[in-house]
Scaffold this active site. Structure first.
Site, PDB file in Angstrom:
ATOM      1  N   HIS A 145      -7.141   1.477   2.293  1.00 54.41           N
ATOM      2  CA  HIS A 145      -8.186   0.501   1.977  1.00 54.41           C
ATOM      3  C   HIS A 145      -9.331   0.650   2.994  1.00 54.41           C
ATOM      4  CE1 HIS A 145      -5.528  -2.580   4.440  1.00 54.41           C
ATOM      5  NE2 HIS A 145      -5.723  -1.454   5.068  1.00 54.41           N
TER       6      HIS A 145
ATOM      7  N   GLN B 161     -13.687   1.563  -2.623  1.00 56.84           N
ATOM      8  CA  GLN B 161     -13.654   0.138  -2.297  1.00 56.84           C
ATOM      9  C   GLN B 161     -14.931  -0.211  -1.542  1.00 56.84           C
ATOM     10  OE1 GLN B 161     -10.196  -0.964   0.011  1.00 56.84           O
ATOM     11  NE2 GLN B 161      -9.011  -1.417  -1.839  1.00 56.84           N
TER      12      GLN B 161
ATOM     13  N   ALA C 159     -13.731 -12.174   5.074  1.00 57.71           N
ATOM     14  CA  ALA C 159     -13.701 -10.753   4.737  1.00 57.71           C
ATOM     15  C   ALA C 159     -13.364 -10.631   3.262  1.00 57.71           C
ATOM     16  CB  ALA C 159     -12.655 -10.022   5.572  1.00 57.71           C
TER      17      ALA C 159
ATOM     18  N   TRP D 292       0.833  -1.208   0.000  1.00 61.62           N
ATOM     19  CA  TRP D 292       0.000   0.000   0.000  1.00 61.62           C
ATOM     20  C   TRP D 292       0.865   1.253   0.000  1.00 61.62           C
ATOM     21  CZ3 TRP D 292      -1.073  -4.344   2.978  1.00 61.62           C
ATOM     22  CH2 TRP D 292      -2.241  -5.031   2.621  1.00 61.62           C
TER      23      TRP D 292
ATOM     24  N   VAL E 213      -5.833 -12.067   6.420  1.00 63.33           N
ATOM     25  CA  VAL E 213      -6.639 -13.284   6.217  1.00 63.33           C
ATOM     26  C   VAL E 213      -5.737 -14.505   6.120  1.00 63.33           C
ATOM     27  CG1 VAL E 213      -8.687 -12.278   5.152  1.00 63.33           C
ATOM     28  CG2 VAL E 213      -6.672 -12.749   3.746  1.00 63.33           C
TER      29      VAL E 213
ATOM     30  N   ARG F 171      -4.259   6.159  -2.530  1.00 63.03           N
ATOM     31  CA  ARG F 171      -2.932   5.549  -2.713  1.00 63.03           C
ATOM     32  C   ARG F 171      -2.005   6.593  -3.325  1.00 63.03           C
ATOM     33  NH1 ARG F 171      -3.891  -0.330  -3.261  1.00 63.03           N
ATOM     34  NH2 ARG F 171      -5.467  -0.638  -1.637  1.00 63.03           N
TER      35      ARG F 171
END
Ligand code: DAH
Length: 350
Positions: free
Chosen positions: A177, A217, A318, A157, A260, A203
């Site tokens: 994000h 997003q 997610a 990022w 995740v 970004r």
């Protein structure tokens, strides 16, 4: 002389009330009372040549006539003014039964249109919409999502850092994000959880036709005792089918995201060529739609949830997807920068 005065009185009392314009009335005023040649003026001026006895009588009568004429003129002037008012009223009368001039209406931005559609699909599946701040702390944007400082994953990022850089010893940034909303929501709510969180993210990077420094997003999060990848596939298949209309084929590919485990990319079979390979999907037959995965135990720990299902803890999935790309596909828009360019020639097409 008195006869002459009577003649004037007679014609004036006929003609003045019949004067239907201010020009005509002024002409009459000059005719009777004009300073040079007015009929009455001439008589008054001739008074001095009359014998004493007559002068008094004629003088008095002439003055009376002058007063009467002035009243007549004033009255008629007033009448004309009112008449003008009436005709103006008539000419400007409003016909409230006439059809109006259509007011041009604005409309929703294409991003908002698609976003509302997406929100409705998730609302039907029992999700709610949660929002979070666009200016975030380093903790919510990174650390709580299992991305510690000095971890190479931070390179995923490109970040706008803010000055002053710290609030309560926290560094501030424009969120890269929508994932921090997961943390904020879980901190304040207990499972079970079903949310989506749409919003703008930032970004720090060079822009081109498919990259902007600012874009949308939509984050998703579902947490409960027994949530599995199977639940994720069911929810997300339903979502894409409802969004695009008709059965949509999806596939999961393994991918890495720090928050995740396991993580995957979700592809949708190309809607243009139905998997054959075309220019839209760069000949692969698939379109990359979102990142997703099963929520990492470290993330649950950060918000105080028990991540161990064998001791009554929770599991969940997610996902995060870019909205701009979806909209671009939907309307065949060639450049992401058009979205925020504010060009009406572009916006009016939707
Ligand atoms: N936050 C990720 C990004 O901006 C997208 C993402 C990937 C979100 C996986 C998720 C996820 O919630 O599970 O690239």
């Amino acid at each position: 002389m008195l006869d002459e005065l009577n003649r004037i009185r007679k014609s004036a009392s006929l003609e003045i009330p019949a004067a239907h314009s201010s020009e005509r009335l002024e002409a009459l005023r000059i005719q009777f009372l004009g300073r040079e040649q007015g009929a009455l003026t001439l008589i008054l001026r001739g008074l001095k040549d009359l014998p004493e006895s007559e002068r008094k009588k004629v003088g008095a009568a002439a003055n009376r006539l002058r007063t009467d004429l002035e009243i007549l003129f004033a009255h008629q002037r007033e009448t004309l003014k009112k008449g003008a008012g009436t005709s103006r009223l008539l000419s400007e009368r409003l016909d409230v039964t006439r059809p109006g001039i259509r007011v041009r209406r604005g409309h929703l931005h294409p991003i908002t249109q698609v976003l509302r559609k997406i929100e409705n699909i998730f609302l039907r599946m029992g999700f709610t919409v949660a929002e979070g701040p666009e200016i975030e702390t380093e903790y919510y944007n990174f650390d709580a999502l299992n991305i510690p400082d000095n971890h190479p994953a931070r390179d995923m990022w490109d970040t706008f850092w803010l000055k002053p850089e710290r609030v309560k010893s926290e560094r501030l940034l424009l969120r890269t994000h929508t994932s921090p909303v997961q943390i904020r929501y879980m901190e304040k709510n207990a499972p079970p959880i079903r949310i989506i969180s749409p919003g703008v993210v930032y970004r720090y990077e060079a822009t081109d036709a498919s990259h902007d420094i600012e874009f949308w997003q939509i984050e998703g999060l579902m947490v409960d005792r027994h949530i599995s990848v199977g639940n994720f596939k069911a929810v997300i298949s339903r979502f894409f089918s409802d969004l695009f209309g008709g059965k949509v084929e999806i596939r999961l590919r393994p991918a890495y995201f720090p928050f995740v485990e396991p993580g995957f990319e979700v592809d949708v079979m190309c809607l243009q060529c139905r998997g054959q390979g075309c220019s839209v999907c760069s000949k692969t037959g698939w379109l990359e739609m979102m990142g997703a995965g099963m929520v990492h135990p470290s993330v649950f720990k950060a918000v105080g949830y028990n991540p161990n299902p064998t001791t009554g803890g929770v599991q969940g999935f997610a996902f995060g997807m870019g909205l701009d790309r979806l909209v671009m596909m939907n309307y065949k828009i060639p450049d992401v920068r058009l979205m925020r360019g504010g060009d009406l020639r572009f916006l009016k097409q939707f």
